[in-house]
Motif scaffolding. Structure first.
Motif, mmCIF file in Angstrom:
data_model
loop_
_atom_site.group_PDB
_atom_site.id
_atom_site.type_symbol
_atom_site.label_atom_id
_atom_site.label_comp_id
_atom_site.label_asym_id
_atom_site.label_seq_id
_atom_site.Cartn_x
_atom_site.Cartn_y
_atom_site.Cartn_z
ATOM 1 N N GLU A 17 0.844 -1.213 0.000
ATOM 2 C CA GLU A 17 0.000 0.000 0.000
ATOM 3 C C GLU A 17 0.875 1.257 0.000
ATOM 4 O O GLU A 17 0.561 2.245 -0.668
ATOM 5 N N ALA A 20 2.169 1.680 -3.382
ATOM 6 C CA ALA A 20 1.095 2.160 -4.273
ATOM 7 C C ALA A 20 0.916 3.672 -4.109
ATOM 8 O O ALA A 20 0.722 4.397 -5.088
ATOM 9 N N HIS A 46 -5.742 9.834 -5.084
ATOM 10 C CA HIS A 46 -5.619 8.384 -4.928
ATOM 11 C C HIS A 46 -4.371 8.018 -4.129
ATOM 12 O O HIS A 46 -4.377 7.070 -3.338
ATOM 13 N N GLU A 50 -4.226 5.626 -0.796
ATOM 14 C CA GLU A 50 -3.360 4.459 -0.587
ATOM 15 C C GLU A 50 -2.591 4.582 0.724
ATOM 16 O O GLU A 50 -2.372 3.594 1.431
ATOM 17 N N HIS A 53 -4.857 3.511 3.333
ATOM 18 C CA HIS A 53 -4.959 2.036 3.376
ATOM 19 C C HIS A 53 -3.776 1.451 4.153
ATOM 20 O O HIS A 53 -3.926 0.513 4.932
ATOM 21 N N GLU A 94 -3.640 -2.216 -9.628
ATOM 22 C CA GLU A 94 -4.791 -2.522 -8.761
ATOM 23 C C GLU A 94 -5.124 -4.016 -8.802
ATOM 24 O O GLU A 94 -5.487 -4.602 -7.780
ATOM 25 N N VAL A 97 -2.768 -5.712 -6.544
ATOM 26 C CA VAL A 97 -3.117 -5.493 -5.132
ATOM 27 C C VAL A 97 -4.277 -6.413 -4.743
ATOM 28 O O VAL A 97 -4.270 -7.023 -3.665
ATOM 29 N N GLU A 126 -12.982 -2.536 -1.240
ATOM 30 C CA GLU A 126 -12.261 -1.379 -1.775
ATOM 31 C C GLU A 126 -11.614 -1.724 -3.128
ATOM 32 O O GLU A 126 -11.672 -0.946 -4.076
ATOM 33 N N GLN A 127 -11.019 -2.900 -3.210
ATOM 34 C CA GLN A 127 -10.369 -3.297 -4.469
ATOM 35 C C GLN A 127 -11.393 -3.471 -5.588
ATOM 36 O O GLN A 127 -11.122 -3.135 -6.738
ATOM 37 N N GLU A 130 -12.064 -0.025 -6.754
ATOM 38 C CA GLU A 130 -10.942 0.596 -7.461
ATOM 39 C C GLU A 130 -10.718 -0.030 -8.835
ATOM 40 O O GLU A 130 -10.462 0.675 -9.802
HETATM 41 FE FE1 OFO Z 1 -5.029 0.207 -1.560
HETATM 42 O O1 OFO Z 1 -6.313 0.232 -2.797
HETATM 43 FE FE2 OFO Z 1 -5.642 0.359 -4.503
HETATM 44 O O2 OFO Z 1 -4.165 -0.415 -4.443
#
Ligand code: OFO
Length: 173
Positions: A17, A20, A46, A50, A53, A94, A97, A126-127, A130
């Motif tokens: 994270e 990212a 963004h 991150e 996160h 993404e 991740v 969340e993913q 995204e």
């Molecule tokens: Fe942490 O949400 Fe995108 O990578």
């Protein structure tokens, strides 16, 4: 107490994270440099997300009595052919991740760690959001094409997706 394997995988995710967040800073800076103010704003925001996160994971490890190892960050890629490549790169990241989050889900289930499993569900959702968001942006870039005002229109479209808070406006001079 956290199982050592869970502690390890959560620390790995803290690093992912954090990385990212840096990656989005590089993408935002590229966009800003090329005059894509809307995309830059969106990507700076963004980057902040991150970091949030990363902090959420870090606080969870601390709350559970685990040990956090703050990771080193690598220099992110900073050169791109065009705006489409920037967002393809973001989308690809993404997806990676999401794969890493899925590994945490699997490990927590294997070890019967329902607290971590419950905690990590926030990241699963969340993913999903995204990945959808970046796919939508790539669809719009595709739809708008490469005609006369295309780059300007793409930037406006991405700007509409930013939340308005954070991003470039809050970055100190
Ligand atoms: Fe942490 O949400 Fe995108 O990578």
């Amino acid at each position: 107490m956290l199982d050592k394997k869970i502690e390890e995988i959560l620390n790995k995710q803290i690093a992912i994270e954090g990385q990212a967040s840096y990656k989005y800073l590089a993408l935002a800076s590229w966009c800003d440099n090329k005059g894509f103010a809307g995309a830059a704003k969106f990507l700076f925001e963004h980057s902040d997300e991150e970091r949030m996160h990363m902090m959420k994971l870090l606080n969870y490890v601390i709350d559970k009595g685990g040990k956090v190892v703050v990771p080193a960050v690598e220099q992110p890629r900073s050169d791109f052919k065009n705006i489409k490549e920037v967002f393809e790169y973001a989308y690809d990241g993404e997806q990676q991740v999401t794969a890493a989050i899925n590994e945490i889900v699997s490990l927590s289930l294997k070890l019967n760690d329902h607290t971590t499993n419950n905690f990590i569900q926030w990241y699963v959702n969340e993913q999903l959001e995204e990945e959808n968001l970046y796919r939508q942006i790539l669809d719009r870039i595709e739809l708008i094409g490469e005609g006369g005002n295309a780059l300007y229109l793409i930037d406006l479209e991405i700007d509409k997706l930013s939340k308005g808070a954070g991003g470039m406006a809050v970055i100190p001079e």
